[in-house]
Scaffold this active site. Structure first.
Site, PDB file in Angstrom:
ATOM      1  N   GLU A 197       0.847  -1.200   0.000  1.00 54.65           N
ATOM      2  CA  GLU A 197       0.000   0.000   0.000  1.00 54.65           C
ATOM      3  C   GLU A 197       0.880   1.246   0.000  1.00 54.65           C
ATOM      4  OE1 GLU A 197      -3.164  -0.268   2.926  1.00 54.65           O
ATOM      5  OE2 GLU A 197      -3.977  -2.067   1.964  1.00 54.65           O
ATOM      6  N   GLU A 331      -4.727  -8.889  -0.248  1.00 62.21           N
ATOM      7  CA  GLU A 331      -5.463  -8.576   0.992  1.00 62.21           C
ATOM      8  C   GLU A 331      -6.924  -8.460   0.622  1.00 62.21           C
ATOM      9  OE1 GLU A 331      -4.160  -5.479   3.687  1.00 62.21           O
ATOM     10  OE2 GLU A 331      -2.064  -5.920   3.243  1.00 62.21           O
TER      11      GLU A 331
HETATM   12  O1  AHR Z   1      -4.746  -6.273   7.091  1.00 64.12           O
HETATM   13  C1  AHR Z   1      -4.653  -5.127   7.878  1.00 64.12           C
HETATM   14  C2  AHR Z   1      -4.042  -3.946   7.137  1.00 64.12           C
HETATM   15  O2  AHR Z   1      -4.888  -3.553   6.100  1.00 64.12           O
HETATM   16  C3  AHR Z   1      -2.719  -4.187   6.444  1.00 64.12           C
HETATM   17  O3  AHR Z   1      -1.640  -4.058   7.293  1.00 64.12           O
HETATM   18  C4  AHR Z   1      -2.687  -3.102   5.422  1.00 64.12           C
HETATM   19  O4  AHR Z   1      -1.922  -3.439   4.288  1.00 64.12           O
HETATM   20  C5  AHR Z   1      -4.151  -2.875   5.093  1.00 64.12           C
HETATM   21  O5  AHR Z   1      -4.488  -1.548   5.075  1.00 64.12           O
END
Ligand code: AHR
Length: 527
Positions: A197, A331
């Site tokens: 991110e 994610e």
């Molecule tokens: O999964 C939790 C968080 O969500 C991670 O650390 C981040 O990459 C995302 O914003």
């Protein structure tokens, strides 16, 4: 008096008839043509994510060798056994946002440096679970490493040295240090994430700034393992979009365009995408104790994954028509308000039957896009967000989402087979959802596997499936459902939401199957 009561009842009945949604037939026709098998469903779409966050790693995986909780070299045995059963293909580690503040040297050797975890609750990070412990854990569960390197607060040199430490077979100072720390043979690192991110928690970079970092890290962070050269090379995954905002479209266009015009000196094989199911970020829904309205709203929101994958596939096709770059949804999952009494920085939530259905819907989307989506990592494996497993010191419970992963094991590496169906619509208030979702695939032995989700929480369905391309003889499998949309497994009642056997009738190439409301069903077809 009796007449008046009679009239009142009649009015009530008329009123109900006028306001109730028209009842759809509970018959669903489905057809599968096995001769039209398509892309291979990469087993990596069933990947996991373990961040140093809350009890995701500490307690969830790592209890230390001196713990009274049964463990092997500090890694808890119950968790390893459970994860082996779902055949985890890869685990992304150490983050997440944590990765961009992680300095690997603090997590090797006899003396560990104790640091902080400012992203997640500001707690002490003991660094007792570091590189060797992570790779030992992967060895125990039989999964590949997906290492996320620090592009935020680290340097290219730090990341390059980590990879040399991990992978060189030569007697360099770093190679000798690895051997002295217990692992003379080079490790295999299958996947490398270059940043996390980077448009937000990873450094709030512009696309151009990130691209200049990507090129440097891609060039200098080398894998020296002789077994990982040429075709077997470590796959490098660049940061991609995190939603459908214009900035993410611009980001994706920039990265893909740069890749198309790349020079020999850098490359990537994957583009990451993050997408959580939330509904409202500033007023998150609860993970348990919700009603049918929130059930339908949340499932409606999760189906946005289809649009996102489709949109970014179109952009990727423009610059990469041969589909060399995988879209890596590393994610995804449900994100609810933290459970009352928990540390809000630990992202603890319950996992209900709704999460199981949500998992099936997303896995089906990935399977339908198997030609482009070749890896995905649910967030997160243990005790955090949409977890497979929850622990409380020595206790462990498997969640409804875990059971979906278990039921989907036969889809790993199977060939996608198109399915058509007329499932109709399920409506609740102003939310309308497809009542049914389904995928099919043919495994290496030629066996057909069918997954059918009944999203409707009230109506059972009778499915009649026409199977062309094989002479279907019998079918059987498992179904996952529970009394309520928010049913959960707890330490006290761990078997409230577990799969049970289901049989299907097969006659003249037609398969009939009764699906319970709000259920996920996987059957195999013998021929
Ligand atoms: O999964 C939790 C968080 O969500 C991670 O650390 C981040 O990459 C995302 O914003």
């Amino acid at each position: 008096m009796t007449v008046i009561r009679h009239l009142l009842v009649s009015f009530v009945l008329i009123g109900t008839a006028l306001t109730a949604p028209a009842q759809e037939s509970n018959k669903v026709n489905l057809s599968v043509d096995v001769s039209r098998a398509g892309a291979r469903i990469d087993r990596n779409i069933f990947g996991q994510f373990a961040e140093h966050l809350g009890h995701g790693v500490y307690e969830g995986i790592w209890v230390g060798p001196d713990s009274s909780i049964p463990n092997t070299r500090g890694i808890r045995n119950d968790v390893v056994t459970a994860l082996k059963a779902i055949k985890v293909p890869n685990v992304r580690w150490p983050g997440g946002c944590f990765a961009d503040e992680y300095h690997w040297r603090k997590g090797i050797g006899r003396e560990r440096v104790v640091t902080l975890n400012p992203n997640w609750g500001g707690v002490v990070e003991p660094n007792t679970f570091g590189t060797h412990e992570f790779l030992d854990f992967l060895d125990q569960i039989g999964a590949e490493a997906y290492l996320s390197i620090n592009v935020g607060s680290g340097t290219p040199q730090e990341a390059a040295e980590w990879l040399e430490y991990l992978t060189t077979p030569q007697q360099t100072t770093l190679g000798k240090e690895r051997a002295a720390n217990g692992h003379p043979a080079p490790y295999k690192i299958a996947y490398l994430g270059i940043g996390n991110e980077s448009w937000d928690c990873g450094g709030n970079m512009t696309p151009d700034y990130y691209l200049s970092q990507l090129k440097i890290y891609s060039r200098f962070v080398r894998n020296f393992n002789p077994a990982q050269q040429g075709q077997q090379q470590m796959l490098k995954i660049a940061v991609g979009p995190g939603g459908d905002e214009p900035r993410f479209i611009e980001w994706t266009e920039s990265v893909m365009k740069a890749w198309q015009n790349r020079k020999w000196s850098w490359d990537m094989q994957g583009l990451s995408m993050h997408n959580y199911t939330v509904v409202h970020w500033d007023k998150k829904l609860v993970s348990v104790g919700f009603d049918e309205t929130e059930y339908s709203q949340f499932l409606r929101a999760t189906l946005d994954m289809e649009g996102l994958v489709g949109r970014y596939s179109v952009i990727m096709d423009k610059y990469d028509p041969q589909k060399k770059i995988a879209l890596v949804v590393d994610e995804w999952g449900s994100w609810y308000t933290p459970l009352p009494g928990s540390n809000p920085g630990f992202l603890v939530q319950q996992n209900s039957l709704r999460d199981a259905i949500l998992a099936a819907l997303n896995l089906n989307i990935f399977a339908r896009h198997a030609d482009r989506v070749r890896m995905a990592n649910i967030a997160q494996m243990i005790n955090v967000l949409q977890a497979m497993i929850m622990t409380d010191t020595e206790k462990m419970v498997l969640t409804p989402t875990y059971y979906v992963y278990k039921m989907y094991v036969p889809f790993q590496e199977a060939s996608f087979v198109p399915v058509t169906f007329n499932g109709g619509t399920y409506s609740r208030g102003d939310v309308s959802l497809p009542r049914v979702d389904a995928i099919a695939a043919r495994d290496a032995a030629g066996k057909l596997w069918l997954e059918i989700t009944n999203l409707d929480p009230n109506q059972p369905l009778e499915v009649e499936a026409t199977v062309a391309g094989i002479n279907a003889k019998s079918a059987a499998g498992e179904t996952l459902t529970a009394p309520r949309v928010d049913s959960v497994n707890t330490f006290a009642a761990p078997d409230a939401v577990v799969p049970k056997a289901i049989a299907a009738k097969v006659k003249g190439g037609r398969l009939t199957l009764n699906l319970e409301p709000k259920s996920v069903t996987v059957v195999s077809v013998e021929h």
